[in-house]
Design a protein around this motif. Structure first.
Motif, short mmCIF file in Angstrom:
data_model
loop_
_atom_site.label_atom_id
_atom_site.label_comp_id
_atom_site.label_asym_id
_atom_site.label_seq_id
_atom_site.Cartn_x
_atom_site.Cartn_y
_atom_site.Cartn_z
N PRO A 15 47.90 22.90 61.54
CA PRO A 15 46.61 22.42 61.54
C PRO A 15 46.90 20.68 61.66
N VAL A 17 45.35 17.50 60.29
CA VAL A 17 44.56 16.68 59.25
C VAL A 17 44.40 15.38 59.57
N LYS A 25 38.77 13.93 53.99
CA LYS A 25 39.82 14.56 55.00
C LYS A 25 39.03 15.46 55.77
N ALA A 27 40.28 19.02 58.44
CA ALA A 27 41.45 19.68 59.14
C ALA A 27 40.89 20.43 60.31
N ILE A 61 41.82 21.42 51.83
CA ILE A 61 42.66 20.87 52.73
C ILE A 61 44.17 20.52 52.29
N VAL A 65 45.66 24.21 52.84
CA VAL A 65 46.01 23.90 54.17
C VAL A 65 47.43 23.00 54.68
N GLU A 66 47.46 21.86 53.90
CA GLU A 66 48.60 20.89 54.17
C GLU A 66 49.96 21.62 53.56
#
Length: 144
Positions: A15, A17, A25, A27, A61, A65-66
């Protein structure tokens, strides 16, 4: 919610970001989904579709995600299908359809990890080489 899309697939790349000027943020990543069918010759054919995904939820995120998503991760997504348009430098109008995950209307479910990369295989091979192998059986030293 009238506009809802659910997908299960694998990430095509890590991803991306980005931090926006307002402090939030966003993504972006792509997800591949596959269907299988038999052609006229009876051969099994795989049909892969790529879906652009945009996440606009800072907590999603930061917490998913991160931390947990990378190329090859298998995920389940719930979001909205949105089409936007833009003009290229040459004045041509382009359309992009995306799966958009926003606060309160988007979900990500992590499924089954990810396919091992060459880097993972190299690390595993290194770990196996450096791990000491004991041939002695020390059953008297068991802690229970």
């Amino acid at each position: 919610m009238n506009n809802k899309v659910q997908l299960i697939g694998r990430l095509g790349q890590d991803p991306e970001v980005r931090h926006l000027s307002n402090g939030s943020k966003v993504a972006n990543f792509s997800v591949a989904t596959s269907d299988f069918y038999k052609n006229k010759q009876g051969e099994r054919v795989e049909d892969t579709q790529w879906h652009n995904v945009v996440v606009w939820d800072d907590k999603l995120i930061e917490n998913v995600v991160e931390k947990f998503m990378s190329k090859g991760s298998q995920v389940g997504l719930t979001g909205k299908l949105k089409t936007r348009s833009y003009e290229t430098n040459s004045g041509e109008k382009k359309y992009v359809t995306e799966v958009v995950l926003e606060r309160f209307s988007g979900e990500i479910l992590l499924l089954g990890g990810r396919e091992p990369s060459q880097r993972d295989t190299d690390i595993q091979n290194f770990e196996e080489r450096k791990a000491p192998v004991s041939t002695e059986e020390d059953s008297d030293d068991l802690p229970f």
